[in-house]
Design a protein around this motif. Sequence first.
Motif, mmCIF file in Angstrom:
data_model
loop_
_atom_site.group_PDB
_atom_site.id
_atom_site.type_symbol
_atom_site.label_atom_id
_atom_site.label_comp_id
_atom_site.label_asym_id
_atom_site.label_seq_id
_atom_site.Cartn_x
_atom_site.Cartn_y
_atom_site.Cartn_z
ATOM 1 N N MET A 141 -17.735 10.962 4.815
ATOM 2 C CA MET A 141 -17.982 10.205 3.590
ATOM 3 C C MET A 141 -17.593 10.977 2.342
ATOM 4 N N TRP A 142 -17.125 12.222 2.517
ATOM 5 C CA TRP A 142 -16.693 12.995 1.358
ATOM 6 C C TRP A 142 -15.222 12.712 1.054
ATOM 7 N N GLY A 143 -14.878 12.794 -0.205
ATOM 8 C CA GLY A 143 -13.475 12.641 -0.571
ATOM 9 C C GLY A 143 -13.266 12.813 -2.065
ATOM 10 N N GLY A 144 -12.017 13.012 -2.437
ATOM 11 C CA GLY A 144 -11.654 13.009 -3.851
ATOM 12 C C GLY A 144 -11.075 11.643 -4.161
ATOM 13 N N PHE A 145 -11.877 10.762 -4.729
ATOM 14 C CA PHE A 145 -11.472 9.370 -4.929
ATOM 15 C C PHE A 145 -11.170 9.089 -6.398
ATOM 16 N N ILE A 146 -10.113 8.331 -6.629
ATOM 17 C CA ILE A 146 -9.793 7.944 -8.000
ATOM 18 C C ILE A 146 -10.565 6.691 -8.374
ATOM 19 N N GLU A 147 -10.794 6.527 -9.649
ATOM 20 C CA GLU A 147 -11.463 5.331 -10.145
ATOM 21 C C GLU A 147 -10.428 4.222 -10.356
ATOM 22 N N GLY A 148 -10.875 2.999 -10.187
ATOM 23 C CA GLY A 148 -10.002 1.869 -10.491
ATOM 24 C C GLY A 148 -8.905 1.637 -9.483
ATOM 25 N N LEU A 149 -9.161 1.945 -8.224
ATOM 26 C CA LEU A 149 -8.175 1.703 -7.172
ATOM 27 C C LEU A 149 -7.717 0.247 -7.170
ATOM 28 N N GLN A 150 -8.615 -0.660 -7.528
ATOM 29 C CA GLN A 150 -8.347 -2.086 -7.439
ATOM 30 C C GLN A 150 -7.808 -2.691 -8.733
ATOM 31 N N LYS A 151 -7.542 -1.864 -9.743
ATOM 32 C CA LYS A 151 -7.116 -2.381 -11.044
ATOM 33 C C LYS A 151 -5.609 -2.630 -11.080
ATOM 34 N N PHE A 152 -5.219 -3.719 -11.713
ATOM 35 C CA PHE A 152 -3.791 -4.002 -11.821
ATOM 36 C C PHE A 152 -3.546 -5.106 -12.837
ATOM 37 N N ASP A 153 -2.332 -5.126 -13.395
ATOM 38 C CA ASP A 153 -1.896 -6.137 -14.349
ATOM 39 C C ASP A 153 -0.635 -6.800 -13.797
ATOM 40 N N PRO A 154 -0.751 -7.767 -12.894
ATOM 41 C CA PRO A 154 0.434 -8.343 -12.244
ATOM 42 C C PRO A 154 1.344 -9.101 -13.189
ATOM 43 N N GLY A 155 0.747 -9.785 -14.176
ATOM 44 C CA GLY A 155 1.569 -10.577 -15.088
ATOM 45 C C GLY A 155 2.597 -9.746 -15.823
ATOM 46 N N PHE A 156 2.209 -8.529 -16.207
ATOM 47 C CA PHE A 156 3.137 -7.671 -16.943
ATOM 48 C C PHE A 156 4.351 -7.322 -16.095
ATOM 49 N N PHE A 157 4.147 -7.186 -14.784
ATOM 50 C CA PHE A 157 5.235 -6.792 -13.901
ATOM 51 C C PHE A 157 5.880 -7.975 -13.186
ATOM 52 N N GLY A 158 5.605 -9.187 -13.664
ATOM 53 C CA GLY A 158 6.270 -10.363 -13.116
ATOM 54 C C GLY A 158 5.834 -10.724 -11.713
ATOM 55 N N LEU A 159 4.583 -10.489 -11.380
ATOM 56 C CA LEU A 159 4.079 -10.773 -10.043
ATOM 57 C C LEU A 159 3.014 -11.860 -10.098
ATOM 58 N N SER A 160 2.972 -12.669 -9.049
ATOM 59 C CA SER A 160 1.957 -13.710 -8.968
ATOM 60 C C SER A 160 0.632 -13.096 -8.523
ATOM 61 N N ASP A 161 -0.444 -13.831 -8.760
ATOM 62 C CA ASP A 161 -1.753 -13.378 -8.312
ATOM 63 C C ASP A 161 -1.773 -13.207 -6.801
ATOM 64 N N ASN A 162 -1.154 -14.152 -6.097
ATOM 65 C CA ASN A 162 -1.150 -14.106 -4.641
ATOM 66 C C ASN A 162 -0.449 -12.860 -4.127
ATOM 67 N N GLU A 163 0.710 -12.542 -4.700
ATOM 68 C CA GLU A 163 1.448 -11.367 -4.235
ATOM 69 C C GLU A 163 0.696 -10.086 -4.567
ATOM 70 N N ALA A 164 0.078 -10.051 -5.730
ATOM 71 C CA ALA A 164 -0.658 -8.858 -6.132
ATOM 72 C C ALA A 164 -1.829 -8.586 -5.196
ATOM 73 N N GLU A 165 -2.476 -9.651 -4.735
ATOM 74 C CA GLU A 165 -3.651 -9.476 -3.885
ATOM 75 C C GLU A 165 -3.317 -8.816 -2.558
ATOM 76 N N ILE A 166 -2.170 -9.158 -1.978
ATOM 77 C CA ILE A 166 -1.851 -8.616 -0.655
ATOM 78 C C ILE A 166 -0.951 -7.383 -0.745
ATOM 79 N N MET A 167 -0.650 -6.943 -1.943
ATOM 80 C CA MET A 167 0.196 -5.771 -2.128
ATOM 81 C C MET A 167 -0.612 -4.488 -2.007
ATOM 82 N N ASP A 168 -0.078 -3.539 -1.267
ATOM 83 C CA ASP A 168 -0.691 -2.230 -1.165
ATOM 84 C C ASP A 168 -0.960 -1.688 -2.569
ATOM 85 N N PRO A 169 -2.192 -1.292 -2.877
ATOM 86 C CA PRO A 169 -2.479 -0.780 -4.230
ATOM 87 C C PRO A 169 -1.644 0.438 -4.592
ATOM 88 N N GLN A 170 -1.058 1.116 -3.612
ATOM 89 C CA GLN A 170 -0.162 2.230 -3.932
ATOM 90 C C GLN A 170 1.067 1.716 -4.686
#
Length: 797
Positions: free
Chosen positions: A362-391
Amino acid sequence: MKYIIPFSAKSTAALKRNAFNLFHFLSDDENLSDKTSIENIAYTLQVGRDAMKFRMAFIVETVPELIEKLNIILNDNGKLEFLDDIFIGETQENKNREKMKEVHKDIIKDWYSQGNLVKIVEHWISGNKLNWMFLYSGVMPNKISLPSYSFERERYWPNCTESFSIQNHSSGGYKELSSESRSIDELNLRKKTENDLIKIAHQILKVPLEKLDVNTNLSDFGLDSVSLVKCARGISNHFNFQITPAQLFSNLTIGALTSYMHEEYHKELCKFYSAIELLDELGVVEENISITSVGIDFNPNANKGNESVAIIGMSGKFPKSNDLEEYWDNLLLGKDCISGVPYERKGWMAYIDEAPEEKNIMWGGFIEGLQKFDPGFFGLSDNEAEIMDPQQRLLLTYAYKAIEDAGYNCKTLSNINAGVFVAIGNNGYDAIVANSGRELDAKFLTGYMPSVGANRVSFFFDLHGPSEPVETACASSLVAIHRAINEINNGVCDIAIVGGVNLIVTPYGHASLNKAGLLSNEGKCKPFSSNADGFVRAEGIGVIVLKRLSIAEKDNDQIYAVIRGSGVNHNGKGNFLTAPNPKAQAALLESVYKRAGIDINTVNYIETHGTGTELGDAVEIEGLKSAFRKLGYEKASGQSTKNCAIGSVKSNIGHTELASGMASLIKVVYQMKNEMLVKTIHCDSINPYLNLDESPFFVVRENQRWNMIKDKFGASFPRRAGISSFGLSGVNAHIILEEYLNDRADVKRAPLAKHQFSESDYWINKKFDQPVSGALDVNKLNTNEDKNLFSKWYGKF
């Protein structure tokens, strides 16, 4: 002298956030120096930012005056309006858009020479094109690093409780849009057509109506081959004449499609809207937008030799560090950034409940906001953003930040050979999506493929150079840098964006490494320590922008540091696949320093791989000692044998695996910038197996000044450091980083700015993101310390 300070954004909210970010940046005295002159601020915002729909501009003489006007905007609770020397407007989209031409440079120069800055601002605020370079002649101002674009943050993580499927809309599947039977003139005819097309796009693409206008490119909202056919069918059914997918593909904005339909199907449209008579046909004028490249040398005859490469832009995010300034502050303070699993991944508790003997995972070095994203700025739909690897999401965001940090308008990069090299791997997010209960579609494949991570960056920024993923385990980031340097020196790339990203979305990697005995039982990464018992896995992303040093100097770029050499090799066949090989590591360093022509006696810091495993650390030190000896290391006269410091950032943030090389490089850049070596924490007693007594090396266990090495005549060498990364399966990488020393008065850059975003969550999971619902048995925890720890994280006890 007065200057124009322009802002633009894709929404009024983002426009205000941009103003707030600059206000916050300029209000911090640490960011104010001769580098942040009003002239440089104006020049950077004019030529280094894209012009978007919503616009604002100030006319000011000084930085304090700019801060004052920003404060006025931020405290205006009413409707924004034109104030004294403050201008706010919105680009108007209408049928006369083609008439908005770029004003001839002589007119702009006349306005400028007459001091009529208001005329220039009003021209730009109205949505017209403006080549800001017309305002300058002679010695140019310098691009500086300012706060980047304030992205929208929406939640893009599908809800696993919902069942998703692709709707099969038949030819009669769309609700018929109403139209009134009445006489209309040509303007009304066009307006009605536009409105109906917007409603059709809204129905099919599920895009909010407020985000659609006549200039919206439908591909920005995820229009692919499947939805393209659906849109074409829906339009044909509505208007009762055929629009083919190919015709739609050639006219992907509502305005362009309306013009095409009015030209090719004018009679049919008039009949459809019950027009009394046909009016004169409208001509369609296509606007050719010319992108002016600023500050980048495009000389095809540039030197193609093995020249040093400059780092001109950086961005990143690491455990408990939302930006690079915070990252450096944590290192300076000797902060341990390891924590328990973040709350949004609390379902890992269920896994612990099933295997309580593995509670240390359960230990780790975790970043905050792993789930944060702005798809509209990058021309992506909500649907595509949801299934896209957060990386992939992080790569898009931090590539944009790095380019802005370098001071460039992102569109200028499409005119040169810009390459993308990204350290990225499959982190298991595809399995999470596949098990989430939703029906998979065509976006699933591109959402998880590591190669698409680099390719998305190239696609969004319209880059035409190499676009390559790199996966060599822990050596990936430095291997990506090595590839980029080679392509720059081979003349393939003029500029390169290099990134490394590593996210942990399931507990399975932890469990596997724990069974191999590689994870720390205490949740602490202790490189070089006699108490080292394994490493802690961690997350992070780092992105840098590289350019040939001579070109970077010519372009007056900010230069953070210089890469003097790099190299990669493999262990070959050893004891077993994952065993480190000190001979191979030593051979790599020997070849890198010899090819770079660097005297090993001028290197006095090594950022080691240093994972905190008893064997791995000892093997690495043996390789270093062998390499230094073969390269002719000599004891400096009058000094102890210990002249070269060693350290490992993993003691602070854990092992970021594929991104570890980026974490190390950025640490060393900041050490050079601040002329300081930061301590490696958790190292009170040295591992005796390192045998450092008669070696050149000493572990930095307290913050100290990083002194320059002097030659026998008293001349100082620039600070030089080696950085190593060794992959789990035998790939070794090393780079030589050198401090950039110059007396160029024309280089004026501000420190990296802190970025602030409005964030919402997007999270998908089935098993490992569901509440534990009391399933965890507190009696299975071994100690009161464990119980208190779990209680602190989740409030269960």
